[in-house]
Design an enzyme around this catalytic site. Structure first.
Site, PDB file in Angstrom:
ATOM      1  N   GLU A  39       1.297  -1.265  -0.117  1.00  0.00           N
ATOM      2  CA  GLU A  39       0.087   0.578   0.692  1.00  0.00           C
ATOM      3  C   GLU A  39       0.918   0.889   0.366  1.00  0.00           C
ATOM      4  OE1 GLU A  39      -3.243   0.770   3.093  1.00  0.00           O
ATOM      5  OE2 GLU A  39      -3.725  -1.741   3.483  1.00  0.00           O
ATOM      6  N   TRP A  94      -2.885   2.264  -2.829  1.00  0.00           N
ATOM      7  CA  TRP A  94      -4.017   2.053  -1.702  1.00  0.00           C
ATOM      8  C   TRP A  94      -5.000   3.860  -2.530  1.00  0.00           C
ATOM      9  CZ3 TRP A  94      -6.705  -1.056   0.974  1.00  0.00           C
ATOM     10  CH2 TRP A  94      -7.825  -0.433   1.512  1.00  0.00           C
TER      11      TRP A  94
END
Ligand SMILES: O=C(/C=C/c1ccc(O)cc1)O[C@@H]1O[C@H](CO)[C@@H](O)[C@H](O)[C@H]1O
Length: 499
Positions: free
Chosen positions: A328, A377
């Site tokens: 992420e 993300w």
């Protein structure tokens, strides 16, 4: 209902495909599959959903990267024995993980046992901000809990649960299924506030209390010695047998990275010790002499792209040549009542953020870190934990009334980038302001990020991943290193020699 991915996954997979993603990282809901953990049956509707999701992804050439547990647990396990505070949960988690390997492992080749367990135990048992809201003063106000012991007990059980799940995979599934199992840690980066020995030691300490807390046991069989020194008997001990079981129980490390802070020493100086990082005897702050550490985001965090290179090199050196994935990384927007959809869609800051973090990631790759992939993300705006719909990370905008998805400018940029059409501007480490245009970006992304990148998204994770291609690298590197004085030209030369 959130973004209703549950009913719209086919449309969402079309969207991933049109962006050009080749991996999607998502997590399983434990209670959707086993409502009562190992004390009840399997829910066929839950299994059917994940089966269709996985099959639809593969049908579009998108690799599933599956996180087995992302914070949520069946309520039954909380009520029966207090979930992560009891060693019994190790058995429940292993049971669940094995079921997943058995059911989905013929198609899923990348498993992540836990998402950010190091952050989860702090929020759940240290500050008490997340369920089950355990903590003690001065770290938070809760009805029950003990911030000095419970986070370490919960972590201990998670580490052993991870090791047992990996052990099960290696014993019963790996030969046939051929996949790999890793863990994803939340990893901030830290710099010393002052250029003095005490603050450099503070950085090393705070890092030991973060990712190394979970990773050292899985590589070396025990916690970092700085944790043992400071926490003493509050840090649980592994038995001899457990130490044996733990070692090397990991195929790759996943890293979620967003934030950077300064820290200063609190062993030789007086500090208020009531923050997230206080147990490491450091004080965190975002400014030095009134100058912020990086560009401020709308959520009061700071953008410091060079941290990406530093943290990847830290992991590559500490854990030797372990494969790494950035699982992420992304840019936050805040949606308050006066924000318009148009403003949110016009997210040029997000493209710059991703470009700059990827630039520094490429420096780490050039220095030899075995980075296999990068995931933004997130694919689309989500229901963001306790912040609900006010915090947005998506490359695609979601109108939470109509549930319509609209690619933001960043989705268009990212799509061009991973397809190799976008000219990327590379900053050199020595002179970040001096931007170098790289004109052969088709080759850049194809060679640097791989011909067959894996891609993933989560409930909304997305990204790209690439396979290291040994033959190309081996050919390319010696040539690149020959002119190693100038890092920028090394980089270009390496890319050119791959072309
Ligand atoms: O990084 C975090 C969460 C940090 C935090 C939350 C609450 C606090 O009180 C303090 C920190 O989660 C990761 O980053 C994302 C964007 O946030 C989340 O949406 C992901 O689910 C998660 O893996």
């Amino acid at each position: 209902m959130a973004a209703d991915h549950y009913h719209r996954y086919k449309e969402d997979i079309e969207m991933m495909h049109s962006i050009g993603l080749d991996s999607y990282r998502f997590s399983l809901s434990w209670s959707r599959i086993l409502q009562k953990g190992r004390f009840g049956g399997v829910n066929p509707a839950g299994v059917k959903f994940y089966d269709s999701l996985i099959n639809s992804l593969l049908g579009k050439g998108i690799q599933p990267f599956v996180t087995i547990n992302n914070y949520d647990i069946p309520e039954e396990l909380q009520e029966r024995y207090g979930s992560w505070l009891s060693p019994q949960i190790q058995e429940d988690f292993t049971y669940f993980a094995e079921l997943c390997f058995k059911m989905f492992g013929d198609r899923v080749k990348h498993w992540i046992t836990f998402n950010e367990p190091n952050l989860m135990v702090k929020l759940a048992y240290f500050t008490g901000g997340f369920p089950p809201s355990h903590c003690s003063e001065p770290y938070g106000k809760c009805n029950s809990g003990n911030s000095s012991t419970e986070p370490y007990i919960a972590a201990h059980n998670m580490i052993l649960a991870h090791a047992k799940a990996v052990n099960t995979y290696r014993k019963n599934y790996k030969a046939k299924q051929g996949g790999s199992v890793g863990i994803t840690l939340h990893m901030r980066w830290y710099g010393p506030l002052r250029n003095i020995k005490e603050d450099h030691l503070a950085v090393s300490r705070v890092l030991s209390f973060e990712a190394a807390w979970f990773l050292d046991p899985l590589f070396f069989g025990d916690y970092p010695h700085q944790m043992r020194q400071i926490l003493g008997p509050n840090l649980p001990k592994f038995t001899k047998g457990e130490k044996q079981l733990l070692k090397k129980q990991i195929d790759f490390i996943g890293v979620n990275h967003y934030d950077t802070y300064y820290v200063k020493d609190c062993i030789y100086s007086l500090c208020d010790l009531d923050l997230y990082t206080s147990e490491a005897l450091v004080f965190e702050l975002a400014e030095r002499n009134g100058i912020p550490i990086g560009k401020l985001t709308p959520a009061n965090s700071y953008v410091v792209p060079s941290s990406m290179e530093k943290l990847v090199m830290y992991l590559a050196q500490r854990y030797k040549s372990i494969p790494l994935y950035i699982t992420e990384n992304g840019y936050v927007q805040i949606d308050n009542s006066s924000t318009t959809a148009e403003e949110l869609i016009n997210d040029t800051e997000r493209s710059s953020y991703i470009r700059d973090y990827l630039t520094y990631l490429s420096f780490a790759i050039r220095k030899g870190a075995d980075v296999r992939g990068y995931f933004v993300w997130s694919l689309m705006d989500t229901f963001e934990w306790k912040s609900g719909y006010t915090v947005k990370y998506g490359l695609c905008h979601v109108d939470f009334k109509s549930l319509k998805r609209t690619p933001k400018l960043s989705a268009k940029w990212y799509s061009k980038f991973i397809k190799g059409y976008e000219q990327i501007e590379m900053a050199s480490e020595e002179s970040p302001k001096h931007m170098v245009s790289y004109h052969r970006n088709t080759e850049f992304s194809r060679k640097l990020f791989g011909k067959f990148p894996h891609v993933h998204v989560c409930q909304c994770h997305i990204g790209i991943a690439w396979e290291t291609r040994r033959s190309l690298e081996d050919e390319a590197r010696p040539q690149a290193y020959r002119i190693s004085e100038n890092k920028r030209s090394v980089f270009l030369s390496w890319v050119d020699s791959c072309v």
